[in-house]
Structure formats: C-alpha cells, structure tokens
Design an enzyme around this catalytic site. Structure first.
Site, PDB file in Angstrom:
ATOM      1  N   VAL A  12      43.283  31.368  49.074  1.00 33.64           N
ATOM      2  CA  VAL A  12      44.204  31.919  48.068  1.00 33.64           C
ATOM      3  C   VAL A  12      45.332  30.920  47.782  1.00 33.64           C
ATOM      4  O   VAL A  12      45.665  30.649  46.619  1.00 33.64           O
ATOM      5  CB  VAL A  12      44.778  33.269  48.558  1.00 33.64           C
ATOM      6  CG1 VAL A  12      45.890  33.766  47.658  1.00 33.64           C
ATOM      7  CG2 VAL A  12      43.667  34.306  48.635  1.00 33.64           C
ATOM      8  N   CYS A 262      36.200  39.925  52.501  1.00 33.35           N
ATOM      9  CA  CYS A 262      37.187  40.874  51.961  1.00 33.35           C
ATOM     10  C   CYS A 262      36.761  42.331  52.018  1.00 33.35           C
ATOM     11  O   CYS A 262      37.463  43.151  52.621  1.00 33.35           O
ATOM     12  CB  CYS A 262      37.536  40.478  50.538  1.00 33.35           C
ATOM     13  SG  CYS A 262      38.114  38.781  50.455  1.00 33.35           S
TER      14      CYS A 262
HETATM   15  C1  UGA Z   1      36.440  40.489  46.474  1.00 33.73           C
HETATM   16  C2  UGA Z   1      37.041  41.097  45.194  1.00 33.73           C
HETATM   17  O1  UGA Z   1      36.028  41.176  44.182  1.00 33.73           O
HETATM   18  C3  UGA Z   1      38.213  40.270  44.686  1.00 33.73           C
HETATM   19  O2  UGA Z   1      38.800  40.901  43.558  1.00 33.73           O
HETATM   20  C4  UGA Z   1      39.261  40.167  45.804  1.00 33.73           C
HETATM   21  O3  UGA Z   1      40.349  39.352  45.415  1.00 33.73           O
HETATM   22  C5  UGA Z   1      38.611  39.548  47.025  1.00 33.73           C
HETATM   23  O4  UGA Z   1      37.492  40.354  47.442  1.00 33.73           O
HETATM   24  C6  UGA Z   1      39.674  39.477  48.099  1.00 33.73           C
HETATM   25  O5  UGA Z   1      40.122  40.522  48.558  1.00 33.73           O
HETATM   26  O6  UGA Z   1      40.153  38.379  48.399  1.00 33.73           O
HETATM   27  P1  UGA Z   1      34.740  38.481  47.006  1.00 33.73           P
HETATM   28  O7  UGA Z   1      34.704  39.024  48.396  1.00 33.73           O
HETATM   29  O8  UGA Z   1      34.933  37.036  46.798  1.00 33.73           O
HETATM   30  O9  UGA Z   1      35.895  39.212  46.148  1.00 33.73           O
HETATM   31  O10 UGA Z   1      33.338  38.840  46.368  1.00 33.73           O
HETATM   32  P2  UGA Z   1      32.696  39.799  45.258  1.00 33.73           P
HETATM   33  O11 UGA Z   1      32.207  38.967  44.153  1.00 33.73           O
HETATM   34  O12 UGA Z   1      33.561  40.929  44.905  1.00 33.73           O
HETATM   35  O13 UGA Z   1      31.415  40.335  46.073  1.00 33.73           O
HETATM   36  C7  UGA Z   1      31.530  41.030  47.303  1.00 33.73           C
HETATM   37  C8  UGA Z   1      30.178  41.485  47.802  1.00 33.73           C
HETATM   38  O14 UGA Z   1      29.668  42.527  46.980  1.00 33.73           O
HETATM   39  C9  UGA Z   1      29.097  40.425  47.818  1.00 33.73           C
HETATM   40  O15 UGA Z   1      28.362  40.538  49.010  1.00 33.73           O
HETATM   41  C10 UGA Z   1      28.225  40.749  46.621  1.00 33.73           C
HETATM   42  O16 UGA Z   1      26.891  40.325  46.752  1.00 33.73           O
HETATM   43  C11 UGA Z   1      28.324  42.254  46.605  1.00 33.73           C
HETATM   44  N1  UGA Z   1      28.065  42.853  45.280  1.00 33.73           N
HETATM   45  C12 UGA Z   1      28.932  42.665  44.263  1.00 33.73           C
HETATM   46  C13 UGA Z   1      26.937  43.660  45.111  1.00 33.73           C
HETATM   47  O17 UGA Z   1      26.114  43.852  46.041  1.00 33.73           O
HETATM   48  N2  UGA Z   1      26.732  44.249  43.888  1.00 33.73           N
HETATM   49  C14 UGA Z   1      27.598  44.073  42.857  1.00 33.73           C
HETATM   50  O18 UGA Z   1      27.347  44.655  41.768  1.00 33.73           O
HETATM   51  C15 UGA Z   1      28.725  43.258  43.037  1.00 33.73           C
END
Ligand code: UGA
Length: 432
Positions: A12, A262
């Site tokens: 971050v 996260c």
């Molecule tokens: C997440 C949040 O989306 C951010 O807004 C936040 O700032 C961040 O955490 C944080 O707290 O720092 P991130 O962990 O980088 O971001 O990843 P995401 O893209 O949100 O995905 C998280 C997980 O959900 C992954 O394992 C992804 O594969 C899964 N996912 C996501 C699904 O299985 N289906 C979806 O439709 C979307």
C-alpha cells in the site's frame, strides 16, 4: 510542492507513494528494511505489480520520490501516511505492533504539528485510540489523525489508486478536512467522491467492504454447487443476476474459494471485533466457514476425478491466489497441492509469476515448470487453479494431444464445456 512522508514501503505504501509522486507531490518513503530501501533507491521493487516499477523509476528520475530508513525524515513534512502491515496474529486479530512502533517513533521524533493519515487496515477505534495516546504523550504538538483506508487490489493497484470509486476520509476537524481536500484535489477534479466521516466509520467501511465482497464470492460459490446438482449454468446465473442494477455483476465469479492477504484476514478480524463487542456476526462467520470448507471440498473434488491418484502426474496451472500477482497467501492452490501430495500424486506446476514463496512450503515435493507446455506434456490430468491471461489462450485440442489422459479440471471456467465434450475430454468446471 506539498511534501508527504510515507511510513511503510510495502504494497500500500509504495503504490500510494509512487502515485502521489506522479501527481506532483514530493514523497519520501520510509521503511526499516535496509535491503528493501537500498533496492528501491535503484528503482528495483520486490513485489509483482503491473505498472508500479515504471512509476517508481520515473519519479526517482524527476526527484519526486525518495527512499530512506532514517526515521528522522518524518520531521521533513507535516503530512505522514502510515501504511505498515497489520497481519493476522495467532488469535485472528490484527497485529498492531508495527503501527504501535511507528506511533512511538512519531512521539519521539516529531517537533512540529502533524497530519497522520492511516492507510493500514486497522480495527475500529484504532485512530481514536492513537489520537488519545498522541495527545497524552506529546501534548505540546497538535496531531490530526485521519483514517483513509485503501481499496487497492493486487494486480491492479496503480489503476485502483489513480481511479478509485471513492475516497474515504475519516476526520472531523475542519483543519484536517482542509488538508485532505488539498491532497486529494486531483481526484476531486475528476469527480471522484471524497466521503468525509468519523474515524470509526471510515475504519468500519474498509472491513465492511472487504467482508461484503467476500460474502458475494462465498454466496456465488454455494450457488455454483447448487447449479452443478440441478444441471444449471453458474456463469449464466451470474450474468442474469448481475444485470439487476441492485446486484451488479462484480465479485460473482464462482471459483475455488477466495484467498489472498485481505479477504481471509479481514473477515476473521471483523468477526473477532464483532464477537468481542457482544454483537457476533452469524453472516461473516458463515462466510469464513463456507470459504474454508470450499477449499477442502475442491481438493476432494479433484481426487474424485483423478482416481486412484497415487503415482499420477498432475499438471497445476496457476499457484497464486489470483492472476497478476506473485502472492500465494491463502491461495486455493495450497490446499489442492497438499491434498494431492498426501495421496501420492506427482505435481508439476507452472505459474507465470514464478512465486518463490511456494518453494519454501513444498520444497522438492513439487516440480516447477518454466512454461505451460512443460507442465502439461505427458501429465495424467490438468488442473487450472488461477485464471492468468495466458491460460485463457490455450487450445483444448492441443491440450488433449499433450496430456497422457484427456482430463481437465478447470476451476476458473475458462473453457467451453460443450467444446471439451465434443473433443472427448473429461472436462470438469465449476457450477455447470
Ligand atoms: C481485496 C479488495 O478487492 C480490495 O478492494 C482491498 O483493498 C484489498 O483486498 C485489501 O484489503 O487490501 P485483493 O485481495 O487484492 O483485494 O484481491 P481481489 O481481486 O479482491 O480478489 C480476492 C479473492 O477473491 C481472490 O482469491 C479472487 O480469486 C477471488 N474472487 C474475486 C473470486 O473468487 N470471484 C470473484 O468474482 C472475485
């Protein structure tokens, strides 16, 4: 030129630093990791984040960003952004030891009034507590503590920073609001909403947002299980639901369960907070349980297809918890590989980011391929765990010719089931 000091040059902090520098601020990024700071001074970054390295390099060249381990630098500007990690400790709560030591440093070093912007994800009430500590221990200086949570996603963090849906600013004093408006002018000019709230509200917005998104994923994953049993198609269910403006289409992609640093951490942290204040959240607890169970269920699902697994070579494509990162924390790939190794399968894995961390976990129990072809050639089955762009370009016909047995388990629904069936491939995907 407005100066900003950022404490914590991890994910971050570095993204915020590089982006603020690019917007014309003079940024000094501090970190106590000497090796990291030496690399950053040369423009070398240790995280995999598209676009970040260029941004850092350009702003080193034009003198907008600098890096230091010298804590005294926090006196060089009145604005301090705290972006240190708040990892999960053994009881599931956020570990605030890095944050506490930064506050100690500020108390020991600060000689003039400061705006302290907290970007780290912290339990509700932390900003107010810090305010009280600062007032008590350093009463001669005025500290304005602002809660300004980040919503960056790994893999698209630079874009998320530059084009956020909203900016949350937890601060109530007029003087703090004024300085926040100044810092975030470039965003306000692009009509990005700046939302001013109390500190505790801003802190809760961050946790609630992550928990809500995690809940959507757990929900669609459970619906995928139902779809599978009744011969419905989860992709079409998501699209059909997503067109409803009240629902929207994001975070409805079914898969092997959410991972990363996260969602798992923040769902557990908010669950603990809720329990500790006597308002336990049944819903958040269910999300955590549903996701944990999903990861083991998916591993079992693979075993049911590759039977008997002992001695079989399984190609795994994708190790990271999602594409465009080299982060394997809480990745579903870990559960799957553990389970497959346990039953004597031979694992050949490929991930475009070549994550080093996984080698510390599985040592030589996994063979790491340098390409998709190398991983797949001669394998008894293929499991796609992460939807990297290059996997979406693979051709089923070719995969069939490379595999010893035409078995493909696609946990991200990349391929068309009808096409796979026509080719005589045993093709298993999620919720369809
Ligand atoms: C997440 C949040 O989306 C951010 O807004 C936040 O700032 C961040 O955490 C944080 O707290 O720092 P991130 O962990 O980088 O971001 O990843 P995401 O893209 O949100 O995905 C998280 C997980 O959900 C992954 O394992 C992804 O594969 C899964 N996912 C996501 C699904 O299985 N289906 C979806 O439709 C979307």
């Amino acid at each position: 030129m407005i100066k900003i000091t950022i404490i914590g040059s991890g994910y971050v902090g570095l993204v915020a630093g590089a982006c603020f520098a690019n917007l014309g601020f003079k940024v000094c990024c501090l970190d106590n990791n000497e090796k990291k700071i030496q690399s950053l001074k040369k423009g070398v970054i240790d995280i995999y984040e598209p676009g970040l390295a260029e941004l850092v390099k350009n702003n080193i060249e034009n003198n907008h960003i600098s890096f230091s381990t010298n804590k005294n630098e926090l006196n060089s500007s009145e604005i301090i952004i705290i972006a240190v990690g708040t990892p999960q400790n053994s009881d599931g709560n956020a570990d605030l030891s890095y944050l506490d030591s930064v506050i100690d440093d500020i108390i020991n070093i600060a000689t003039q009034d400061k705006y302290i912007i907290i970007k780290s994800t912290v339990p509700v009430g932390t900003a107010n507590k810090i305010s009280r500590v600062l007032k008590k221990r350093k009463p001669d200086i005025n500290f304005e503590v602002i809660s300004n949570p980040e919503f960056l996603r790994e893999g698209s963090a630079v874009r998320d920073f530059m084009e956020p849906d909203r900016i949350i600013l937890g601060c109530t004093s007029e003087i703090a609001k004024k300085i926040m408006l100044k810092i975030y002018t470039p965003f306000a000019q692009k009509d990005i909403p700046l939302i001013f709230t109390k500190n505790s509200t801003a802190e809760l917005i961050k946790y609630a947002s992550n928990c809500y998104l995690a809940m959507r994923i757990a929900f669609i994953n459970e619906i995928a299980d139902i779809a599978e049993m009744i011969d419905a198609n989860i992709e079409e269910v998501s699209v059909g639901m997503g067109y409803d403006k009240r629902i929207g289409r994001h975070y409805l992609h079914a898969g092997p369960g959410f991972g990363g640093s996260c969602f798992p951490k923040d769902t557990t942290a908010l669950s603990n907070i809720a329990r500790s204040i006597g308002a336990p959240s049944k819903l958040i607890n269910a999300v955590i349980q549903s996701n944990n169970e999903r990861k083991s269920k998916i591993a079992q699902k693979i075993l049911n297809i590759i039977h008997p697994p002992h001695g079989k070579t399984i190609a795994i494509l994708g190790l990271t918890f999602k594409p465009d990162t080299d982060d394997i924390r809480e990745s579903p790939s870990l559960n799957i590989i553990f389970k497959l190794i346990e039953v004597g399968a031979v694992i050949k894995a490929y991930d475009p980011s070549n994550p080093q961390e996984i080698k510390n976990i599985f040592k030589d129990q996994v063979t790491y391929a340098d390409s998709t072809d190398e991983a797949i050639e001669g394998a008894d089955a293929l499991v796609i765990v992460t939807e990297w762009a290059e996997f979406k370009l693979l051709q089923l016909q070719q995969l069939k010719s490379q595999l010893k047995q035409p078995i493909i388990i696609d946990l991200r629904n990349i391929f068309n089931p009808a096409e796979a069936q026509n080719l005589g491939i045993t093709y298993i995907s999620i919720g369809r």
